[in-house]
Structure formats: C-alpha cells, structure tokens
Design an enzyme around this catalytic site. Structure first.
Site, mmCIF file in Angstrom:
data_model
loop_
_atom_site.group_PDB
_atom_site.id
_atom_site.type_symbol
_atom_site.label_atom_id
_atom_site.label_comp_id
_atom_site.label_asym_id
_atom_site.label_seq_id
_atom_site.Cartn_x
_atom_site.Cartn_y
_atom_site.Cartn_z
ATOM 1 N N GLU A 198 0.852 -1.191 0.000
ATOM 2 C CA GLU A 198 0.000 0.000 0.000
ATOM 3 C C GLU A 198 0.884 1.235 0.000
ATOM 4 O OE1 GLU A 198 -3.131 -0.191 2.947
ATOM 5 O OE2 GLU A 198 -3.900 -2.062 2.135
ATOM 6 N N HIS A 225 -9.412 9.772 1.830
ATOM 7 C CA HIS A 225 -8.967 8.656 0.991
ATOM 8 C C HIS A 225 -9.132 9.065 -0.462
ATOM 9 C CE1 HIS A 225 -8.365 4.660 -0.625
ATOM 10 N NE2 HIS A 225 -8.054 4.224 0.592
ATOM 11 N N ARG A 239 -0.725 9.144 0.922
ATOM 12 C CA ARG A 239 -2.150 9.268 0.646
ATOM 13 C C ARG A 239 -2.606 10.721 0.490
ATOM 14 N NH1 ARG A 239 -5.997 5.515 4.235
ATOM 15 N NH2 ARG A 239 -4.990 3.891 3.051
ATOM 16 N N HIS A 261 -11.958 9.777 5.499
ATOM 17 C CA HIS A 261 -11.757 8.344 5.723
ATOM 18 C C HIS A 261 -11.311 8.029 7.143
ATOM 19 C CE1 HIS A 261 -10.736 4.232 4.700
ATOM 20 N NE2 HIS A 261 -9.470 4.417 5.014
ATOM 21 N N ARG A 315 -1.806 9.430 8.181
ATOM 22 C CA ARG A 315 -1.627 8.045 8.647
ATOM 23 C C ARG A 315 -1.087 7.160 7.522
ATOM 24 N NH1 ARG A 315 -5.311 3.526 8.431
ATOM 25 N NH2 ARG A 315 -6.516 4.939 7.139
#
Ligand code: SIN
Length: 522
Positions: free
Chosen positions: A113, A231, A277, A336, A371
């Site tokens: 990821e 997200h 992200r 998110h 995060r």
C-alpha cells in the site's frame, strides 16, 4: 441511574472487541449502537493490518515509513513501539482463528500500500480483513461470559466528578427519548472517528465524531483534531457513504487516469499512484475540480482477477453497473480517517481520571498529519491491549451481575436537515482544501446549528468535534500532511509539532470568528 462494577466500553469495533477480550474474565459492559458486527468502521476496512512479517522487512523500516508518511508530527517513540509489537498482534489474531491469506509455504501474503517501502499489509481474502477480524473477535466474545453487550444503545455523554469520569449516559440508538446513567469504575472510549461529519465519507453512517465530542465536552484534552485523512479512491457513484476502492489495488499496479485516459500521478510524485495518501488525494481532488473525472483503472494490472481477488470491490462495481474488467472506476476523495482525537498516552489513558481511549477515537501520536495505510487497525489492537492491561492494573476486580437496562423510545434522532447542513459545511470548508475565510465561515455555521439544536446531546457531540477540527485547522497556519491550507501552502517548521487543545479553547477561536463577522457587518 444504574451502578455497576463492570468496565464500560463504548463502541463495538476492533478496538472495543479486543479490549473486552483482553479484560476477560473481568466483567465488562459493551455499549453498541447496532447489532454486534454492524456499523463499525473496522468492519469496512479493506486493506488489512500493517506488520513487518516478512524476513526481508523489519519493525524499524515500518516505523521509518510511519514517520515519513506522517509529515513531521509523528511521535517517534510511539511509532517504534507500535511497529515492534505488530507481529505479536498478528500472531495473536491468527491463534484466535483469523484466516489471514497465506501462500503455499504458509507465509503470510502481504499487500503493498502507499508510502510503505515493502509489501507489509496482512490481509484476508483480498479486501475482507476488517470484516473477518471482526468476525473472529465476535465469535471469541460470544464464548466469553464476562462480557455483556447491550445492542441498540448509544452513549450520549460522560458523567464527571471534577476531573474524573464516573459514568456514561446512554439512550436508545433508534428513537432516543430520555437517557439513563450507568455509573462505572472505568470507561474505555472505542467508538470510532469522525468521517461521517463530512458529506463525502467512507465511514458508516453513525461514525460522526460523537465519541470524540463526548470526551471533549467532558473536558478531556484533544490532540491533532485538524488532521483528517481523505482517501483518494472512494467510488464516485452517488452513494452515501461512499464505498472504498482499496489502496491495495494500486499496490497491485492499478493506475489513476482522467476520463480522457491520461495518467496524472507520474507528474505529481516519483512514487506515482503509491505516493503518500495526502498527495494522491490532493491530485484526485484537483483533477475532479478541473472537470477531468478521475478514475481508477484496474484493467491492465488485474484483468479478470479483480473479481476474485477483491470481492468487496467487485460487489460494489456490480451494484453500480461497472464492469472493472473492461471499464475504469470513477473515484472521488472522501473523509476516511481522523488522525486526531482524544489525547491518549502509552497506556491509553486520557487526561481525565477513569477514562481511557483507543482506536480511531484516540490520538496517540502514531499517525501525525497523515496516517500510513493500514496502521489504523494496528493502532486499535495495540492500544486496546495497552488500555485493557492498564485498567486491569488500576481498577480492583469485582464480580458484577449483568446490567438490566430499559431505554425509553419514541423520540427522535438528531434533525436530519441540521446534520446534512453540518456535513455539507465541513466538506465545503474544512475538507481537502482549506483557508481562513472558509474555516471561519464553517465555525459560524457550526455555532448557529449548535445554538438551534443545543438540547440534543448527540448533535452537540458532532458540533463539538466539528468545532475542534475547524478551530485547530484555523490555528495551524501552514500546510502539512492531510491539512492543506491554500492561503499557507508550505509547511512551517514552527508548526512541526502536535496540537493539544481543549474544547473551551476551540470555542474561543469559534467565538472570535463570530465576533469578527459581526464587526465586519456593523
Ligand atoms: C485501503 O484499503 O485503502 C484503506 C486502508 C487504510 O485506510 O488503512
């Protein structure tokens, strides 16, 4: 009022379930608004749990990636500790029966990821990790006579005596009409984050900052409330909440394209679709604003295997009439994960006596301003155990009968129009792109809504959390991680630290925004 010697756990996600099991055989009372297994963000988590399980990986590399993604405000000691114990938690979940994906040799199959330097996310059936871990823990809980679960009950506020929490007020989650006070020796808040305070979110409908707001209203110290993670790839198919298209798809090589078929991430960041992200989210947001309708293209990378390897994504595609084997998936940015929340120390203790917090409701210093993917479930596990052990050390264990609770019904949930107004306001002004004018306008709307609906504690919990997010975002005059200010577009080294704030301070910032508007119009 009901008095019990049970430890009260507010919430029913992975943190709440894990803590209840860790506390066994100590009597516990769990307050769950829905039937157990429904309504928790954890069950919707597709990615999995980040842990350095491969021989070629290490907890040190995991901690370093966590620090890098967090954009300068991660607590390095917390990151090192969490990465170090991650493996134990995976082994523990495995021993409890979680069917993690394994290869022919028995090794864990690891997903890649964004912003991880290695494939480091243990998963279940491709994109089913959250649901499967929840099912494992719920099955264990059903065999634990020490845990009483009250379903259909909503915690509305905390009872305090000075700086000490003495109980929790609860109401019917369906049609609240009056509250009951459960007085208890310890309360663990594990009731999720705030994504649903935004109009575009991947969180279940009830996850609207209530638990964070409840603690803030009781006077607990909050940390980093301005840091909300958006997200990049929620399905843009008109559903509320917006279903997630897991980042693991990009880990498998799926690309982001415009409706004209052009990739845009290689021009934005050297890691392209696997950039941190916040960077991918801003790029998607910019393409959407420019009218280019961003899409996630799994065709070349996964072909037909997307249907079997990512069953959750395939199911959403089928519902939306998208064939991911031949078509790209329209995506949008959605709230998110809340990095901020109730300030919790290494033992999960809040600033108030007898009050602990874990999971997304807590802010431990692990996530910083952004995060690292799949560190959320990991943090929930680590701090659920830490909190449970600390409670066990500090609260004398006593036998306790099951609590008999009958909650009056016939009333109303918060006014849906007011909730919609709040959610539209946060998305418009406290979302991906922020500036002083918008944040002040948002604070004024929040104050107006709160004044109109101040007799509803559930709504006041939402407005308290929204106030904390907007006020702390206004005070942070820089851009960092998920907090992007177009009037302060660069990071400022003077702000390379966490925010610690109480609701009274956030209210003062809100009042200043109101006064300023009144002065301007007079
Ligand atoms: C995802 O699967 O993309 C989400 C994982 C996470 O939020 O940690």
């Amino acid at each position: 009022m009901i008095r019990t010697d049970r430890i009260v756990i507010v919430g029913a996600g992975i943190g709440a379930l894990y803590a209840a099991l860790e506390l066994a055989p100590r009597p516990v009372l769990m307050i769950s608004p829905e039937a157990l297994g429904d309504g928790a963000s954890s069950a919707w988590a597709q990615g999995g749990v980040a842990a350095a399980m491969a021989d070629s990986d290490s907890p040190e590399a995991h901690a370093a990636d966590t620090l890098r993604a967090g954009a300068g405000t991660v607590d390095a000691e917390v990151a090192a500790m969490v990465a170090q114990v991650a493996r134990d938690h995976i082994l523990d979940l495995t021993a409890r029966g979680t069917p993690f994906d394994r290869d022919a040799t028995g090794a864990y199959v690891m997903s890649r990821e964004a912003a991880h330097s290695a494939a480091r996310v243990v998963r279940v059936a491709g994109d089913q990790a959250g649901r499967q871990i929840m099912e494992t823990l719920i099955a264990a809980l059903r065999d634990s006579p020490s845990v009483q679960v009250i379903e259909g009950a909503l915690a509305t506020r905390l009872e305090t005596d000075g700086d000490r929490v003495t109980g929790v007020w609860v109401a019917s989650a369906r049609a609240p009409s009056g509250e009951a006070l459960i007085a208890a020796p310890a309360v663990l808040l594990a009731g999720g984050g705030s994504g649903g305070l935004y109009a575009q979110t991947t969180n279940p409908p009830r996850i609207r900052g209530q638990v964070i707001g409840m603690a803030a209203r009781a006077g607990a110290r909050m940390a980093d409330p301005e840091f909300v993670q958006f997200h990049p790839t929620s399905f843009d198919i008109g559903e509320d909440p917006a279903p997630l298209a897991t980042e693991a798809l990009r880990g498998e090589g799926a690309t982001l394209i415009t409706r004209h078929g052009q990739r845009f991430m290689p021009d934005v960041h050297p890691d392209a679709e696997l950039a941190p992200r916040d960077i991918v989210a801003r790029a998607i947001f910019a393409e959407a604003q420019a009218g280019n309708r961003p899409m996630l293209d799994t065709r070349a990378a996964l072909g037909e295997t997307v249907l079997t390897r990512f069953p959750g994504v395939a199911e959403t595609c089928a519902r939306a009439g998208i064939d991911p084997v031949t078509q790209a998936i329209p995506v949008a940015v959605a709230a998110h994960y809340h990095m901020g929340g109730i300030a919790a120390d290494a033992r999960g203790r809040s600033s108030l006596g007898a009050l602990w917090a874990c999971g997304e409701a807590a802010s431990t210093g692990l996530h910083g301003a952004n995060r690292l993917a799949s560190n959320g479930l990991l943090e929930a596990l680590v701090y659920a155990r830490a909190a449970a052990r600390d409670i066990a050390h500090t609260v004398p264990m006593r036998a306790a009968e099951p609590v008999a609770l009958s909650l009056p019904e016939g009333g109303h949930a918060p006014d849906p129009e007011a909730v919609d107004d709040l959610r539209r306001t946060t998305t418009a002004h406290v979302g991906v792109r922020r500036n002083a004018g918008g944040l002040r306008a948002a604070l004024r709307v929040i104050a107006r809504l709160e004044a109109a609906h101040g007799n509803d504690p559930t709504f006041c919990n939402m407005t308290a959390t929204a106030t904390l997010i907007a006020a702390a975002a206004l005070a942070r005059t820089e851009s960092r991680g998920g907090h992007w200010r177009d009037d302060f577009p660069e990071p400022d080294p003077a702000f390379a630290h966490r925010t610690m704030i109480r609701l009274s301070e956030a209210f003062a910032i809100r009042e200043a925004a109101q006064t300023e508007a009144a002065d301007a119009s007079s």
